[in-house]
Scaffold this motif. Structure first.
Motif, PDB file in Angstrom:
ATOM      1  N   ALA A  92      -6.478  17.306  14.992  1.00 50.35           N
ATOM      2  CA  ALA A  92      -5.963  17.438  16.368  1.00 50.35           C
ATOM      3  C   ALA A  92      -6.829  18.389  17.200  1.00 50.35           C
ATOM      4  O   ALA A  92      -7.472  19.295  16.663  1.00 50.35           O
ATOM      5  CB  ALA A  92      -4.529  17.955  16.331  1.00 50.35           C
ATOM      6  N   LYS A 141      -1.518  18.458  13.062  1.00 50.78           N
ATOM      7  CA  LYS A 141      -2.032  17.255  12.395  1.00 50.78           C
ATOM      8  C   LYS A 141      -3.527  17.417  12.143  1.00 50.78           C
ATOM      9  O   LYS A 141      -4.247  17.982  12.966  1.00 50.78           O
ATOM     10  CB  LYS A 141      -1.779  16.063  13.334  1.00 50.78           C
ATOM     11  N   GLN A 142      -3.976  16.890  11.023  1.00 51.03           N
ATOM     12  CA  GLN A 142      -5.411  16.944  10.696  1.00 51.03           C
ATOM     13  C   GLN A 142      -6.236  16.347  11.845  1.00 51.03           C
ATOM     14  O   GLN A 142      -5.934  15.248  12.310  1.00 51.03           O
ATOM     15  CB  GLN A 142      -5.632  16.121   9.413  1.00 51.03           C
ATOM     16  N   ARG A 201       3.586  18.264  15.034  1.00 52.33           N
ATOM     17  CA  ARG A 201       2.807  17.591  13.967  1.00 52.33           C
ATOM     18  C   ARG A 201       2.372  16.181  14.354  1.00 52.33           C
ATOM     19  O   ARG A 201       1.429  15.634  13.797  1.00 52.33           O
ATOM     20  CB  ARG A 201       3.615  17.538  12.667  1.00 52.33           C
ATOM     21  N   GLU A 202       3.058  15.568  15.332  1.00 51.57           N
ATOM     22  CA  GLU A 202       2.685  14.202  15.746  1.00 51.57           C
ATOM     23  C   GLU A 202       1.543  14.190  16.754  1.00 51.57           C
ATOM     24  O   GLU A 202       1.030  13.128  17.119  1.00 51.57           O
ATOM     25  CB  GLU A 202       3.892  13.522  16.390  1.00 51.57           C
ATOM     26  N   HIS A 204      -7.272  22.870   9.761  1.00 44.59           N
ATOM     27  CA  HIS A 204      -6.613  21.573   9.968  1.00 44.59           C
ATOM     28  C   HIS A 204      -7.082  20.865  11.227  1.00 44.59           C
ATOM     29  O   HIS A 204      -7.201  19.652  11.263  1.00 44.59           O
ATOM     30  CB  HIS A 204      -5.086  21.777  10.110  1.00 44.59           C
ATOM     31  N   ASP A 222      -1.897  14.464  18.860  1.00 42.73           N
ATOM     32  CA  ASP A 222      -3.365  14.416  18.790  1.00 42.73           C
ATOM     33  C   ASP A 222      -3.941  15.580  19.589  1.00 42.73           C
ATOM     34  O   ASP A 222      -5.054  16.019  19.355  1.00 42.73           O
ATOM     35  CB  ASP A 222      -3.884  13.112  19.419  1.00 42.73           C
TER      36      ASP A 222
END
Ligand code: NDP
Length: 285
Positions: free
Chosen positions: A225, A222-223, A201-202, A252, A204
């Motif tokens: 990525a 993550k949004q 989730r972290e 996402h 990029d």
């Protein structure tokens, strides 16, 4: 906003057109035609398809393809003798041994027998070492294709958080190394990683190279990525799927690769490029 889809087929096609032009210029200027020898031992249907596709791609780009299709019963000694012969053959600038090999053959010994100067897949320890040092000669094809795909989004890799899921020698580790050389902050996850979703989730940039269909779900991404799906999985219904749950993750991610039609075609384009670059080095000698 749904993710932009990274069309590996179109990207690979344009790369292959550029390679074909360079092959023709090299032949005109030096008389050297890049030659790629592919060795397949056994009758694994998926491997046979890969080798055939590589041959067709070679022909289309004007390279000289050589196919060595050997029966499953081939001894390690016979295979090594063929590799030594190809190492010495001036028509050949790239050699690839299609994996997996039958269990009676030691893959490591075979990959080490390929001359590091013709190691189109970049699996020889000398080329692995050169890659780790940041001064590569042959970069493994799939990882090289992955980096091309990220670059095609226009994202500056430097300083980004990149998470690679999978630590194989042919995908996960070399991708991690290439991202590190491009100044990403890299985490490589594997089957013993604790709380993998929170790490992913972290990111990029997410690279999925696991071999498990739909492993990467929307709540891990993550949004915005960039998500590169290396996985190729055959489902019970006969269809191919990647390691990423494409339909949900696309809501996402900023960028996402499809399977099929993503990383796969890029791998072949990079194989041609590695062979071309090798032929150029031989032509200079
Ligand atoms: P490997 O089987 O060699 O490696 C898989 C990796 O995934 C291992 O590092 C393994 O961890 C990790 N893994 C497995 N289960 C989990 C889990 N539950 N959680 C976290 N990590 C896990 O596969 P490859 O690297 O060779 O290939 C990966 C995928 O990519 C396959 O689907 C393959 O078909 C595809 N592929 C596609 C190519 C292309 O051109 N598009 C080229 C090459 C491969 P551990 O090390 O701990 O076991």
């Amino acid at each position: 906003m749904p993710a932009k889809i990274l069309d590996g087929k179109a990207l690979a096609l344009s790369l292959r057109e550029g390679i074909a032009r360079e092959v023709s210029v090299l032949a005109q200027n030096t008389g050297v035609k890049p030659g790629l020898a592919a060795i397949l031992v056994g009758d694994d249907p998926a491997s046979a398809v890969y080798v055939r596709n590589k041959k067709i791609a070679c022909e289309k780009a004007g390279l000289y393809p050589e196919e060595h299709l050997l029966p499953t019963s081939t001894s390690q000694e016979t295979l090594l003798a063929l590799i030594h012969q190809l190492n010495a053959d001036s028509k050949i600038h790239g050699i690839l041994v299609q994996l997996p090999l039958p269990s009676h053959i030691e893959s490591k010994a075979v990959l080490q027998a390929v001359s590091p100067e013709k190691d189109a897949d970049g699996f020889h320890p000398v080329n692995v070492g050169r890659l780790v040092e940041g001064d590569p000669v042959f970069v493994p094809c799939t990882p090289k294709g992955v980096i091309h795909m990220i670059d095609s989004t226009g994202l500056d890799i430097s300083g980004k958080r990149a998470v690679v899921i999978g630590r194989s020698n042919i995908v996960g580790k070399p991708v991690g190394m290439l991202l590190l050389h491009r100044h990403a902050t890299v985490t490589i996850c594997h089957s013993r990683t604790k709380d993998l979703p929170s790490i992913v989730r972290e990111a990029d940039i997410v690279i999925a190279a696991i071999g498990k269909p739909f492993f990467v779900t929307a709540n891990m991404v993550k949004q915005g990525a960039v998500v590169i799906d290396v996985g190729i999985n055959r489902l019970d219904n006969g269809k191919l799927a990647g390691d990423v749950d494409f339909e949900h993750v696309k809501e996402h991610a900023g960028w996402l690769t499809p399977v099929p039609g993503g990383v796969g075609p890029m791998t072949i384009a990079m194989l041609l490029q590695n062979t071309l670059e090798s032929a150029k080095r031989f032509a200079k000698q």
